[in-house]
Design an enzyme around this catalytic site. Structure first.
Site, mmCIF file in Angstrom:
data_model
loop_
_atom_site.group_PDB
_atom_site.id
_atom_site.type_symbol
_atom_site.label_atom_id
_atom_site.label_comp_id
_atom_site.label_asym_id
_atom_site.label_seq_id
_atom_site.Cartn_x
_atom_site.Cartn_y
_atom_site.Cartn_z
ATOM 1 C CG HIS A 18 0.827 -5.662 -2.401
ATOM 2 N ND1 HIS A 18 -0.426 -5.156 -2.183
ATOM 3 C CD2 HIS A 18 1.563 -4.634 -2.912
ATOM 4 C CE1 HIS A 18 -0.459 -3.877 -2.523
ATOM 5 N NE2 HIS A 18 0.730 -3.530 -2.984
ATOM 6 C CE LYS A 42 0.163 5.828 -1.892
ATOM 7 N NZ LYS A 42 0.578 4.404 -2.002
ATOM 8 N NE ARG A 94 2.814 -1.796 -9.455
ATOM 9 C CZ ARG A 94 2.153 -0.990 -8.656
ATOM 10 N NH1 ARG A 94 0.895 -1.209 -8.382
ATOM 11 N NH2 ARG A 94 2.743 0.064 -8.139
ATOM 12 C CB SER A 132 -3.720 -0.749 -3.346
ATOM 13 O OG SER A 132 -2.867 -1.731 -2.845
#
Ligand SMILES: Nc1ncnc2c1ncn2[C@@H]1O[C@H](COP(=O)(O)OP(=O)(O)OP(=O)(O)O)[C@@H](O)[C@H]1O
Ligand SMILES: [Mg+2]
Length: 168
Positions: A18, A42, A94, A132
């Site tokens: 990030h 989430k 990514r 993460s």
């Protein structure tokens, strides 16, 4: 007009991936605001306030404190972006598999708010596989996350999992 961009995410917790995107973003936009989505669906490990504090501490470590604003939001992203007067939403891509989800979101956001552009940036190869969720998984089992997250985040992960295992 100042060209402002929002970099939104859950950041549960913030990683060097990030931060790589943030570093690139500040080179392009006049103002960059990190938008931390509360995202209760989430079921984040860290509260939105903890995630905000960790982001600010991480910015300090990379010498960008004060150059990037960190805000939290609990609404549609486009509403937050509108309120902030942003011209762009910044996202990191990514690997190719990110594209499916990212293009869907960008397309929906364009329908909801045509004035805003989504801008995609690619991180350094070093972080192309970093997420993460991977960091949470490694830290949960007591693995070394020092190459993936700043010191402040590493410390918080240790505390969090210590407290969780005590309350189990
Ligand atoms: N290593 C990375 N390099 C570049 N961009 C990244 C990286 N990790 C996340 N991003 C991007 O940052 C934005 C916010 O991501 P998000 O908060 O969902 O993090 P995440 O690492 O994907 O978390 P999770 O694994 O919990 O989904 C997204 O655009 C995501 O693609
Ligand atoms: Mg993600």
């Amino acid at each position: 007009m100042i060209k402002k961009a929002i970099y939104p995410g859950t950041f549960d917790p913030v990683t060097y991936g990030h931060l790589d995107i943030v570093k690139r973003g500040v080179e392009i936009f006049q103002e960059l605001i990190v938008g931390i989505a509360e995202n209760p669906k989430k079921r984040p490990l860290f509260t939105v306030e903890e995630r905000r504090e960790m982001f600010i501490e991480s910015l300090k470590e990379i010498g960008l404190k004060g150059k990037v604003k960190v805000k939290t939001f609990n609404s549609l992203l486009v509403e937050f972006a509108k309120k902030e007067g942003a011209v762009a939403i910044l996202r990191g891509i990514r690997i190719v598999s990110d594209m499916d989800h990212e293009f869907t979101m960008a397309s929906l956001n364009r329908k909801l708010y045509p004035e805003i552009e989504t801008v995609f940036l690619m991180p350094s190869d070093d972080y192309a596989y970093l997420s993460s969720s991977a960091v949470r998984e490694i830290a949960f089992y007591g693995g070394d996350v020092s190459q993936f997250v700043p010191k402040a985040v590493e410390r918080r992960l240790k505390e969090k999992f210590k407290n969780l295992s005590q309350s189990r």
